[in-house]
Design an enzyme around this catalytic site. Structure first.
Site, PDB file in Angstrom:
ATOM      1  N   ARG A  83      36.942  44.448  46.309  1.00 32.27           N
ATOM      2  CA  ARG A  83      36.741  45.864  45.991  1.00 32.27           C
ATOM      3  C   ARG A  83      36.019  46.095  44.670  1.00 32.27           C
ATOM      4  O   ARG A  83      35.097  46.904  44.583  1.00 32.27           O
ATOM      5  CB  ARG A  83      38.098  46.594  45.940  1.00 32.27           C
ATOM      6  CG  ARG A  83      38.617  46.986  47.299  1.00 32.27           C
ATOM      7  CD  ARG A  83      40.134  46.963  47.305  1.00 32.27           C
ATOM      8  NE  ARG A  83      40.568  45.574  47.270  1.00 32.27           N
ATOM      9  CZ  ARG A  83      40.830  44.846  48.354  1.00 32.27           C
ATOM     10  NH1 ARG A  83      40.761  45.383  49.527  1.00 32.27           N
ATOM     11  NH2 ARG A  83      41.166  43.568  48.250  1.00 32.27           N
ATOM     12  N   THR A  84      36.482  45.405  43.635  1.00 36.23           N
ATOM     13  CA  THR A  84      35.953  45.744  42.311  1.00 36.23           C
ATOM     14  C   THR A  84      34.460  45.429  42.230  1.00 36.23           C
ATOM     15  O   THR A  84      33.658  46.260  41.810  1.00 36.23           O
ATOM     16  CB  THR A  84      36.743  45.001  41.216  1.00 36.23           C
ATOM     17  OG1 THR A  84      38.127  45.293  41.391  1.00 36.23           O
ATOM     18  CG2 THR A  84      36.306  45.440  39.830  1.00 36.23           C
ATOM     19  N   LYS A  90      28.541  23.651  34.285  1.00 36.19           N
ATOM     20  CA  LYS A  90      27.953  22.590  33.455  1.00 36.19           C
ATOM     21  C   LYS A  90      28.550  22.580  32.056  1.00 36.19           C
ATOM     22  O   LYS A  90      28.113  21.816  31.191  1.00 36.19           O
ATOM     23  CB  LYS A  90      26.438  22.802  33.340  1.00 36.19           C
ATOM     24  CG  LYS A  90      25.703  22.837  34.651  1.00 36.19           C
ATOM     25  CD  LYS A  90      24.208  23.082  34.400  1.00 36.19           C
ATOM     26  CE  LYS A  90      23.448  23.261  35.696  1.00 36.19           C
ATOM     27  NZ  LYS A  90      22.076  23.724  35.442  1.00 36.19           N
ATOM     28  N   ARG A 114      34.692  39.833  35.248  1.00 34.70           N
ATOM     29  CA  ARG A 114      36.080  39.471  35.589  1.00 34.70           C
ATOM     30  C   ARG A 114      36.291  38.023  35.199  1.00 34.70           C
ATOM     31  O   ARG A 114      35.480  37.150  35.528  1.00 34.70           O
ATOM     32  CB  ARG A 114      36.356  39.662  37.072  1.00 34.70           C
ATOM     33  CG  ARG A 114      37.715  39.075  37.481  1.00 34.70           C
ATOM     34  CD  ARG A 114      38.126  39.471  38.864  1.00 34.70           C
ATOM     35  NE  ARG A 114      38.514  40.872  38.912  1.00 34.70           N
ATOM     36  CZ  ARG A 114      38.973  41.481  40.006  1.00 34.70           C
ATOM     37  NH1 ARG A 114      39.087  40.797  41.137  1.00 34.70           N
ATOM     38  NH2 ARG A 114      39.316  42.760  39.983  1.00 34.70           N
ATOM     39  N   HIS A 147      42.898  45.970  33.507  1.00 38.97           N
ATOM     40  CA  HIS A 147      41.910  46.288  34.540  1.00 38.97           C
ATOM     41  C   HIS A 147      41.655  47.798  34.439  1.00 38.97           C
ATOM     42  O   HIS A 147      42.079  48.577  35.290  1.00 38.97           O
ATOM     43  CB  HIS A 147      42.493  45.907  35.900  1.00 38.97           C
ATOM     44  CG  HIS A 147      41.516  45.854  37.038  1.00 38.97           C
ATOM     45  ND1 HIS A 147      40.233  46.373  36.964  1.00 38.97           N
ATOM     46  CD2 HIS A 147      41.647  45.343  38.293  1.00 38.97           C
ATOM     47  CE1 HIS A 147      39.634  46.183  38.134  1.00 38.97           C
ATOM     48  NE2 HIS A 147      40.469  45.567  38.943  1.00 38.97           N
TER      49      HIS A 147
HETATM   50  C1  NCD Z   1      43.683  43.611  41.643  1.00 35.71           C
HETATM   51  C2  NCD Z   1      43.234  42.657  40.567  1.00 35.71           C
HETATM   52  O1  NCD Z   1      42.261  41.922  40.741  1.00 35.71           O
HETATM   53  O2  NCD Z   1      43.874  42.706  39.530  1.00 35.71           O
HETATM   54  N1  NCD Z   1      42.741  43.880  42.622  1.00 35.71           N
HETATM   55  C3  NCD Z   1      41.803  44.873  42.430  1.00 35.71           C
HETATM   56  O3  NCD Z   1      40.957  44.784  41.561  1.00 35.71           O
HETATM   57  N2  NCD Z   1      41.839  45.938  43.232  1.00 35.71           N
HETATM   58  C4  NCD Z   1      45.033  43.383  42.172  1.00 35.71           C
HETATM   59  C5  NCD Z   1      45.447  42.011  42.614  1.00 35.71           C
HETATM   60  O4  NCD Z   1      44.647  41.077  42.668  1.00 35.71           O
HETATM   61  O5  NCD Z   1      46.626  41.874  42.955  1.00 35.71           O
END
Ligand code: NCD
Length: 308
Positions: free
Chosen positions: A57-58, A87, A108, A136
């Site tokens: 999703r993100t 590397k 991320r 997040h």
């Molecule tokens: C979450 C995350 O990556 O922190 N997912 C998201 O971005 N919607 C939740 C999770 O991984 O449990």
């Protein structure tokens, strides 16, 4: 706060005014997309998405948001294996390279503080898309946007955050973002997965009534919003401990039927077993709407950060 050129590192950086301003922009973009309008606000801009941990999703909603605004995207979906990180390149060198190819970087990473470290090294805005068990923040914005859309308001609600409050970065950010509103909190977790003191203390220092409990059924009789979370398997050193805790809370149709009327059921997704699929068809279930709202909120953020 003017977001132009700014990093997005923590949900604590947003005032109530900022959040409401982003909602208004998101509403406008959503309405214009609905009408089939083609938006050009970020024509000529490029966004890099750099993910060291899995995402559906993100990453895709950021990329969709950028392209819906007429911008372009360059992407490393598996930075750990598919970039020069494999590397031995450092995060600082990686972002100092990618900033030459894009106007902002969505990052991320598996380590708490990685987004801040990247922001320290980079000259373009860094958007934290999850730093380990840290935060997040853009998820928190779409969560608030969904609550407002579904409930018509945020003030006056009791919000129950449930599950892996220790390792879940979504709830760390959501609690901070909600603290701009007048809400009551229930933190529902087994002792081993309790909310870190840093977050609970942050809420109490702002005079919030925070109830900490492990009783989900009782909490549901008074909560207006229940935010379920996945037990974060990847943060456990001991797989036996994960197995013991993974199904501690399972929200099913029966539990929802005994909850307060109009309970809003949320989850950042991905879901494992925390919500049974028989909940999905109830009007209470908002988790796929959250995923949809992620596009509008991320459009608003990108327009504010990169727009002319
Ligand atoms: C979450 C995350 O990556 O922190 N997912 C998201 O971005 N919607 C939740 C999770 O991984 O449990």
């Amino acid at each position: 706060m003017d977001l132009k050129g700014k990093d997005i590192l923590t949900a604590a950086q947003f005032s109530r005014e900022d959040i409401e301003h982003l909602f208004a922009i998101a509403d406008d973009f959503s309405a214009r997309l609905q009408k089939g309008e083609r938006l050009r606000r970020l024509d000529g801009k490029l966004l890099a998405t750099v993910f060291y941990e899995p995402s559906t999703r993100t990453r895709l909603s950021f990329e969709s948001a950028m392209q819906r605004l007429g911008g372009g995207v360059v992407s490393v979906a598996e930075a750990k294996t598919a970039s020069s990180v494999a590397k031995g390149e450092t995060l600082a060198d990686t972002v100092r390279t990618i900033e030459n190819y894009a106007d902002a970087i969505v990052l991320r990473h598996s380590e708490v503080g990685a987004a801040q470290a990247a922001a320290d090294a980079a000259s373009v805005p860094i958007l934290n898309a999850g730093d380990g068990a840290g935060e997040h923040p853009t998820q928190a914005l779409l969560d608030l946007y969904t609550i407002r859309a579904q409930k018509g308001r945020i003030d006056g609600l009791r919000v129950a955050l449930v599950g892996d409050l220790k390792n879940g970065r979504t709830v760390h950010s959501l609690a901070r973002a909600l603290s701009q509103f007048k809400v009551d909190f229930s933190f529902v977790a087994p002792a081993a997965l309790a909310m870190p003191a840093e977050v609970s203390d942050y809420m109490r220092a702002r005079d919030f009534a925070v109830e900490e409990t492990n009783d989900l059924a009782r909490t549901l009789t008074k909560a207006d919003v229940v935010y379920m979370t996945r037990v974060q398997k990847e943060r456990f050193a001991d797989p036996k401990q994960y197995d013991k805790l993974k199904n501690f809370y399972i929200l099913n149709r029966d539990l929802v039927s005994r909850a307060k009327d109009n309970l809003l059921v949320m989850h950042p997704l991905p879901r494992v077993d925390e919500i049974t699929t028989d909940v999905d068809s109830l009007p209470n279930a908002a988790y796929f709407r959250q995923a949809r709202n992620g596009v509008f909120i991320r459009m608003a953020l990108l327009a504010e950060i990169l727009g002319g």
